[in-house]
Design an enzyme around this catalytic site. Structure first.
Site, PDB file in Angstrom:
ATOM      1  N   ARG A 182      -5.764  10.684  18.564  1.00 37.75           N
ATOM      2  CA  ARG A 182      -6.665   9.656  18.023  1.00 37.75           C
ATOM      3  C   ARG A 182      -7.732   9.347  19.063  1.00 37.75           C
ATOM      4  O   ARG A 182      -7.404   9.051  20.214  1.00 37.75           O
ATOM      5  CB  ARG A 182      -5.906   8.367  17.681  1.00 37.75           C
ATOM      6  N   HIS A 194     -10.247  10.440   8.951  1.00 35.23           N
ATOM      7  CA  HIS A 194      -8.898   9.880   9.107  1.00 35.23           C
ATOM      8  C   HIS A 194      -7.990  10.520   8.044  1.00 35.23           C
ATOM      9  O   HIS A 194      -7.513   9.849   7.133  1.00 35.23           O
ATOM     10  CB  HIS A 194      -8.955   8.357   8.931  1.00 35.23           C
ATOM     11  N   GLN A 226      -4.438   9.251   6.766  1.00 29.75           N
ATOM     12  CA  GLN A 226      -4.513   8.021   5.972  1.00 29.75           C
ATOM     13  C   GLN A 226      -4.744   8.355   4.491  1.00 29.75           C
ATOM     14  O   GLN A 226      -4.171   7.721   3.596  1.00 29.75           O
ATOM     15  CB  GLN A 226      -5.658   7.144   6.490  1.00 29.75           C
ATOM     16  N   ASP A 286     -12.479  -1.677   4.055  1.00 30.11           N
ATOM     17  CA  ASP A 286     -12.079  -1.464   5.448  1.00 30.11           C
ATOM     18  C   ASP A 286     -12.870  -2.462   6.293  1.00 30.11           C
ATOM     19  O   ASP A 286     -13.841  -3.075   5.801  1.00 30.11           O
ATOM     20  CB  ASP A 286     -12.417  -0.007   5.836  1.00 30.11           C
ATOM     21  N   CYS A 313      -6.798   0.319   4.428  1.00 25.80           N
ATOM     22  CA  CYS A 313      -6.033   1.132   5.381  1.00 25.80           C
ATOM     23  C   CYS A 313      -5.315   0.265   6.403  1.00 25.80           C
ATOM     24  O   CYS A 313      -4.332   0.691   6.997  1.00 25.80           O
ATOM     25  CB  CYS A 313      -6.952   2.123   6.067  1.00 25.80           C
ATOM     26  N   ARG A 341       2.212   5.975   5.024  1.00 30.57           N
ATOM     27  CA  ARG A 341       1.741   6.720   6.195  1.00 30.57           C
ATOM     28  C   ARG A 341       2.886   7.552   6.759  1.00 30.57           C
ATOM     29  O   ARG A 341       2.712   8.698   7.145  1.00 30.57           O
ATOM     30  CB  ARG A 341       1.234   5.774   7.298  1.00 30.57           C
TER      31      ARG A 341
HETATM   32  N1  NVA Z   1     -12.668   2.202  10.198  1.00 28.49           N
HETATM   33  C1  NVA Z   1     -11.522   1.719  10.943  1.00 28.49           C
HETATM   34  C2  NVA Z   1     -10.262   2.354  10.429  1.00 28.49           C
HETATM   35  C3  NVA Z   1      -9.007   1.859  11.098  1.00 28.49           C
HETATM   36  C4  NVA Z   1      -7.774   2.518  10.575  1.00 28.49           C
HETATM   37  C5  NVA Z   1     -11.719   2.019  12.416  1.00 28.49           C
HETATM   38  O1  NVA Z   1     -12.052   3.157  12.758  1.00 28.49           O
HETATM   39  O2  NVA Z   1     -11.577   1.096  13.226  1.00 28.49           O
HETATM   40  N1   CP Z   2      -4.508   2.557   9.210  1.00 29.91           N
HETATM   41  C1   CP Z   2      -4.335   2.861  10.508  1.00 29.91           C
HETATM   42  O1   CP Z   2      -4.691   3.947  10.978  1.00 29.91           O
HETATM   43  O2   CP Z   2      -3.729   1.880  11.216  1.00 29.91           O
HETATM   44  P1   CP Z   2      -3.543   1.848  12.811  1.00 29.91           P
HETATM   45  O3   CP Z   2      -4.927   1.705  13.405  1.00 29.91           O
HETATM   46  O4   CP Z   2      -2.682   0.657  13.068  1.00 29.91           O
HETATM   47  O5   CP Z   2      -2.908   3.146  13.240  1.00 29.91           O
END
Ligand code: NVA
Ligand code: CP
Length: 329
Positions: A106, A133, A136, A231, A272, A316
């Site tokens: 990540r 992502h 997800q 989101d 998400c 997930r």
């Molecule tokens: N768009 C958000 C998704 C988190 C799962 C981020 O990248 O912070």
């Molecule tokens: N939805 C998601 O990716 O959550 P986290 O950022 O907690 O992993």
């Protein structure tokens, strides 16, 4: 021909055929059922995986850990390593490739996860980048199949509201294009999707029958929707003026009024997570003190009986397990 994903990385749904995505969803349904029956497997016995995080996480990390352990493998969590600080991406990838059977990453650039896969020689799974992502989306589609009755994904209308240029919007677009869905990205023109990405999904849609659109008009966009998805307004790592972003997106907050405009009593609410739906977090409080309301959804919608956000979160784990078992096992 039978589907075989052994040795494949999971970087974007764009890399997978609709049949392969179908296979991963079917396997996820089966693994979820197996767990419900109390059966613990050893499909990954003897394997070791590493989780490399350059951004924070709750769901993704825990989903990978539990999925791994439940199928008999071992897991290392790495957040404070030499990676790209004292050691190049290539060198770390080669080292991890000697120790492990798979790498979850990540971080920021999509290029990083692509290059890790290039050098590691083992499957690499994208646990979120600025651009995508994909794990997800598998969880979201599994949830849609469970929660929207009597309809295949290809008959569903999914509306993503908010920052339509972010990783979730793009990842959903890719999945929707592959599975032949009707996907509407709804938000202000200033945050419209990148035209190159739209071209890419329109190309995919030619062979799947998907309809992928962007609009800033709320009423028409949400009409008849099977799901309204939102989101956070500012994603991890983005350096923007929060007041400016909130001003742009306030008309697109998912309110009860917007939710009712679908005209469909069965519309599900999706997110998400994590979410600002109240002022319970330190960050939300911090912004509130500056007069900025960052809630992308009203608490009443978040807690609505049609909200499936925690089903998505649970899924997930089942879907990540399917990715691990099929690519590495
Ligand atoms: N768009 C958000 C998704 C988190 C799962 C981020 O990248 O912070
Ligand atoms: N939805 C998601 O990716 O959550 P986290 O950022 O907690 O992993």
């Amino acid at each position: 021909m039978a589907i075989n994903l052994k040795g494949r990385s999971f970087l974007s749904l764009l890399d997978f055929t609709p049949r392969e995505i179908r296979y991963l969803l079917d396997l996820s349904h089966d693994l979820k059922e197996k767990k419900r029956m109390g059966l613990h497997g050893n499909l990954l016995k003897g394997k070791n995986i590493v989780l490399l995080f350059d951004k924070t996480s709750t769901r993704t990390r825990c989903a990978f850990e539990v999925a791994t352990l439940e199928e008999g493998a071992h897991v290392t969590y790495l957040s404070n390593s030499q990676f790209q600080v004292k050691e190049s991406l290539e060198d770390t990838a080669k080292v991890l490739g000697r120790f492990y059977d798979g790498i979850e990453y990540r971080g920021y650039a999509q290029k990083t996860v692509v290059e890790l896969a290039k050098y590691a020689g083992i499957p690499v799974w994208n646990g979120l980048t600025d651009a995508d992502h994909p794990t997800q989306i598998l969880a979201d589609f599994l949830t849609l199949e469970e929660m929207v009755s009597n309809k295949p994904l290809s008959d569903m209308k999914l509306v993503f509201v908010g920052d339509t240029r972010n990783n979730m919007s793009y990842a959903l677009m890719y999945g929707a294009a592959k599975m032949g869905m009707h996907f509407v990205a709804l938000g202000p023109q200033a945050l419209a999707p990148n035209p190159d990405i739209l071209d890419k999904v329109w190309e995919v849609s030619k062979s799947t029958g998907a309809v992928i659109e962007f609009t800033d008009k709320i009423d028409k966009a949400v009409q008849g929707a099977d799901a309204i998805y939102t989101d956070v307004w500012v994603s991890m790592g983005e350096k923007v003026d929060y007041a400016e972003r909130a001003k742009l997106l306030t008309p697109y907050r998912v309110t009860t009024d917007m939710f009712n405009k679908t005209g469909n009593p069965h519309t599900v609410f999706m997110h998400c997570l994590p979410s600002y739906h109240d002022f319970e977090t330190e960050t939300a409080q911090h912004f509130k003190e500056q007069g900025i309301d960052m809630r992308e959804v009203e608490d009443a919608v978040f807690r609505h009986r049609n909200s499936v956000v925690f089903d998505q979160a649970e899924n997930r784990m089942h879907t990540i397990k399917a990715v691990l078992v099929s690519t590495m096992g």
